[in-house]
Design a protein around this motif. Structure first.
Motif, PDB file in Angstrom:
ATOM      1  N   ILE A   1      27.642   1.595  17.639  1.00 22.91           N
ATOM      2  CA  ILE A   1      26.456   2.019  16.907  1.00 22.91           C
ATOM      3  C   ILE A   1      26.531   3.514  16.623  1.00 22.91           C
ATOM      4  CG2 ILE A   1      25.037   0.189  17.912  1.00 22.91           C
ATOM      5  CD1 ILE A   1      23.846   2.322  19.782  1.00 22.91           C
ATOM      6  N   ARG A   2      25.648   3.945  15.727  1.00 23.32           N
ATOM      7  CA  ARG A   2      25.586   5.341  15.327  1.00 23.32           C
ATOM      8  C   ARG A   2      24.452   6.029  16.064  1.00 23.32           C
ATOM      9  NH1 ARG A   2      23.175   8.102  10.866  1.00 23.32           N
ATOM     10  NH2 ARG A   2      22.221   6.157  10.217  1.00 23.32           N
ATOM     11  N   GLU A   3      24.622   7.306  16.370  1.00 18.94           N
ATOM     12  CA  GLU A   3      23.585   8.071  17.042  1.00 18.94           C
ATOM     13  C   GLU A   3      22.279   7.990  16.249  1.00 18.94           C
ATOM     14  OE1 GLU A   3      23.149  12.533  18.952  1.00 18.94           O
ATOM     15  OE2 GLU A   3      24.099  12.305  16.995  1.00 18.94           O
ATOM     16  N   GLY A   4      21.202   7.567  16.910  1.00 15.82           N
ATOM     17  CA  GLY A   4      19.908   7.473  16.253  1.00 15.82           C
ATOM     18  C   GLY A   4      19.575   6.089  15.717  1.00 15.82           C
ATOM     19  N   ASP A   5      20.471   5.090  15.894  1.00 10.86           N
ATOM     20  CA  ASP A   5      20.156   3.728  15.442  1.00 10.86           C
ATOM     21  C   ASP A   5      18.920   3.211  16.170  1.00 10.86           C
ATOM     22  OD1 ASP A   5      22.029   3.348  13.498  1.00 10.86           O
ATOM     23  OD2 ASP A   5      23.508   2.394  14.793  1.00 10.86           O
ATOM     24  N   SER A   6      18.138   2.403  15.461  1.00 10.90           N
ATOM     25  CA  SER A   6      16.857   1.933  15.987  1.00 10.90           C
ATOM     26  C   SER A   6      17.049   1.034  17.197  1.00 10.90           C
ATOM     27  CB  SER A   6      16.098   1.162  14.899  1.00 10.90           C
ATOM     28  OG  SER A   6      16.771  -0.038  14.567  1.00 10.90           O
ATOM     29  N   GLY A   7      16.040   1.041  18.072  1.00 11.93           N
ATOM     30  CA  GLY A   7      16.091   0.210  19.266  1.00 11.93           C
ATOM     31  C   GLY A   7      16.158  -1.263  18.950  1.00 11.93           C
ATOM     32  N   GLU A   8      15.471  -1.695  17.883  1.00 16.15           N
ATOM     33  CA  GLU A   8      15.475  -3.111  17.497  1.00 16.15           C
ATOM     34  C   GLU A   8      16.878  -3.570  17.146  1.00 16.15           C
ATOM     35  OE1 GLU A   8      13.439  -6.037  14.107  1.00 16.15           O
ATOM     36  OE2 GLU A   8      13.027  -3.888  14.133  1.00 16.15           O
ATOM     37  N   TRP A   9      17.608  -2.723  16.411  1.00 15.75           N
ATOM     38  CA  TRP A   9      18.980  -3.047  16.013  1.00 15.75           C
ATOM     39  C   TRP A   9      19.870  -3.203  17.247  1.00 15.75           C
ATOM     40  CZ3 TRP A   9      21.833  -4.839  12.304  1.00 15.75           C
ATOM     41  CH2 TRP A   9      23.175  -4.503  12.194  1.00 15.75           C
ATOM     42  N   VAL A  10      19.748  -2.292  18.184  1.00 14.19           N
ATOM     43  CA  VAL A  10      20.548  -2.332  19.403  1.00 14.19           C
ATOM     44  C   VAL A  10      20.155  -3.531  20.270  1.00 14.19           C
ATOM     45  CG1 VAL A  10      21.135  -1.083  21.519  1.00 14.19           C
ATOM     46  CG2 VAL A  10      20.857   0.175  19.366  1.00 14.19           C
ATOM     47  N   ASP A  11      18.859  -3.813  20.351  1.00 15.03           N
ATOM     48  CA  ASP A  11      18.386  -4.940  21.167  1.00 15.03           C
ATOM     49  C   ASP A  11      18.947  -6.268  20.666  1.00 15.03           C
ATOM     50  OD1 ASP A  11      16.987  -3.198  22.741  1.00 15.03           O
ATOM     51  OD2 ASP A  11      15.051  -3.540  21.754  1.00 15.03           O
ATOM     52  N   ASN A  12      19.111  -6.401  19.350  1.00 12.39           N
ATOM     53  CA  ASN A  12      19.660  -7.642  18.794  1.00 12.39           C
ATOM     54  C   ASN A  12      21.060  -7.912  19.341  1.00 12.39           C
ATOM     55  OD1 ASN A  12      17.406  -8.197  17.232  1.00 12.39           O
ATOM     56  ND2 ASN A  12      18.188  -7.117  15.445  1.00 12.39           N
ATOM     57  N   PHE A  13      21.866  -6.856  19.477  1.00  9.17           N
ATOM     58  CA  PHE A  13      23.215  -7.027  20.028  1.00  9.17           C
ATOM     59  C   PHE A  13      23.159  -7.351  21.523  1.00  9.17           C
ATOM     60  CE2 PHE A  13      24.398  -4.292  16.326  1.00  9.17           C
ATOM     61  CZ  PHE A  13      25.253  -5.191  15.730  1.00  9.17           C
ATOM     62  N   ARG A  14      22.282  -6.669  22.232  1.00  8.27           N
ATOM     63  CA  ARG A  14      22.214  -6.890  23.678  1.00  8.27           C
ATOM     64  C   ARG A  14      21.729  -8.304  23.997  1.00  8.27           C
ATOM     65  NH1 ARG A  14      20.428  -0.982  24.562  1.00  8.27           N
ATOM     66  NH2 ARG A  14      22.397  -0.034  25.190  1.00  8.27           N
ATOM     67  N   GLU A  15      20.847  -8.839  23.161  1.00  8.67           N
ATOM     68  CA  GLU A  15      20.379 -10.211  23.374  1.00  8.67           C
ATOM     69  C   GLU A  15      21.510 -11.216  23.228  1.00  8.67           C
ATOM     70  OE1 GLU A  15      17.175 -10.864  20.700  1.00  8.67           O
ATOM     71  OE2 GLU A  15      15.785  -9.509  21.744  1.00  8.67           O
ATOM     72  N   LEU A  16      22.532 -10.861  22.441  1.00 13.37           N
ATOM     73  CA  LEU A  16      23.699 -11.726  22.259  1.00 13.37           C
ATOM     74  C   LEU A  16      24.813 -11.392  23.253  1.00 13.37           C
ATOM     75  CD1 LEU A  16      23.829 -11.695  18.346  1.00 13.37           C
ATOM     76  CD2 LEU A  16      23.143 -13.611  19.805  1.00 13.37           C
ATOM     77  N   ASN A  17      24.498 -10.525  24.234  1.00 12.68           N
ATOM     78  CA  ASN A  17      25.443 -10.142  25.289  1.00 12.68           C
ATOM     79  C   ASN A  17      26.647  -9.357  24.769  1.00 12.68           C
ATOM     80  OD1 ASN A  17      23.947 -11.407  27.406  1.00 12.68           O
ATOM     81  ND2 ASN A  17      24.778 -13.388  26.768  1.00 12.68           N
TER      82      ASN A  17
END
Length: 406
Positions: A169-185
């Protein structure tokens, strides 16, 4: 060297052309591997300190290099197979692929060994194919940012990942965007160079040896930026601060282009949905009016009617005519109002994700300034949208279903 397969190309014709070119490239690659240690170190910018830290000898590397060059044709066949399958995925725009150059492979082994990476500790000509997982490299390019998730599902339906996927990810990417990846492990990492990309490792076994392939999934905008970044930065400007500063600005522009693409996609989806709702509303209105006209016709055809009944029938006919004239304007105005609401909602997302309390506290000053500018522009647009919606609300025709006659 990289090759591109896009939608709509004649694969069989292109395959023959590629095989001729690749045969020539394979011959040339035999001369690409450095013949002496000094040439190899100089060509790949490896200093004596790194070479000593790798604890390798030149004969070991040559054995790996010769074995690797003997397998180029099989590796290309595997790359073509991966590319052909991936290109069929609906969300994929185009596929790029390459086979790692021999010297690049050997340089990577030296670099990894010099850092004492355990995976490379016992690498040799018999096991390097299972240690180095990007000998075959592919990039699946897509148009809209969120399409990476559909491509992930398509990839997983064909191959089982050999390693856990990594989302850079890029510095400053939104939390929602990052959470989508984490939910998929996914493993989520902040990439130091600033680009967004999702990396997978898959394998195939067309012969006795398993072949690994790294598949990178990214948008066309991110691909364009990374290609320019690599072309401009290396090898002479990798540490130039001024060049890095402007490439970082370019990086943010590529990220903003991805965001705008997502917003436009959301808007067109809303317009399409509103159009369907409008068509359904018109159909329901026409069906209701047809039923009312049928009932009026039946009343009118009755032979025995009093004066009061005839008057009610005439009044009902006038109301039907009025309803036909006014309901169309009402539905169209409602559609316009919903479009403005959609624009307002999309714009509000920019404001919310750019608020100071939502920003990563580790963001650099240019990144925070960039976010503040986006938020100020979005808030200005939001005020204009709200003013326009208020004007339209005041001009909105009275709903014919709820109006009352005095």
């Amino acid at each position: 060297m990289q090759w591109v397969i896009g939608k709509g190309c004649n694969y069989l014709f292109k395959n023959e052309i590629l095989k001729l070119i690749m045969s020539f490239e394979m011959v040339m690659n035999n001369f690409m591997m450095s013949k002496t240690l000094d040439d190899f170190l100089k060509k790949n910018r490896i200093d004596q300190e790194m070479w000593a830290a790798s604890r390798l000898n030149w004969e070991q590397l040559q054995l790996i290099g010769r074995d690797y060059e003997s397998r180029h044709e099989h590796l290309r066949d595997s790359a073509e197979f991966f590319a052909r399958v991936i290109q069929r995925f609906p969300s994929v725009h185009s596929v790029r692929w390459r086979i790692k150059d021999t010297d690049h492979l050997l340089e990577k082994i030296v670099r990894k060994r010099s850092k004492n990476e355990v995976k490379y500790e016992d690498i040799n000509e018999n096991n390097y194919l299972s240690v180095v997982t990007d000998l075959v490299g592919l990039r699946a390019l897509h148009l809209f940012k969120d399409e990476c998730f559909a491509i992930y599902e398509a990839l997983r339906s064909v191959w089982e990942p050999e390693e856990n996927p990594i989302a850079y990810i890029r510095e400053g990417d939104s939390g929602e965007w990052v959470d989508n990846f984490r939910e998929l492990n996914f493993d989520v990492e902040n990439h130091p160079a600033g680009y967004r990309s999702v990396h997978f490792v898959f394998s195939t076994q067309p012969t006795s040896r398993k072949i690994f392939a790294e598949v990178q999934v990214r948008t066309i905008f991110e691909e364009g930026w990374s290609e320019i970044d690599h072309r401009v930065r290396y090898p002479n400007f990798s540490d130039d601060q001024l060049v890095s500063y402007f490439l970082n600005i370019f990086n943010r522009m590529a990220g903003s282009a991805d965001e705008m693409g997502a917003y436009v996609k959301d808007l067109t989806n809303a317009l399409r949905q509103s159009g369907d709702e409008l068509a359904l509303a018109h159909k329901e209105k026409d069906d209701a009016l047809a039923a009312m006209e049928k009932a009026v016709a039946e009343l009118h055809s009755e032979k025995k009617q009093g004066a009061d009944t005839q008057a009610h029938v005439a009044t009902l006919q006038r109301e039907i005519a009025k309803l036909r004239r006014s309901s169309s304007d009402y539905v169209s105005t409602g559609l316009t109002h919903r479009i403005f609401e959609t624009l307002s909602n999309v714009n509000d997302r920019v404001i919310q994700t750019s608020k100071p309390d939502r920003l990563d506290p580790t963001l650099s000053f240019p990144s925070r300034l960039d976010a503040e500018r986006r938020r100020a522009a979005a808030e200005s647009l939001q005020r204009k949208l709200q003013q326009e919606m208020k004007k339209r609300e005041q001009k909105k025709p009275t709903d014919p279903d709820t109006s009352e006659e005095g």
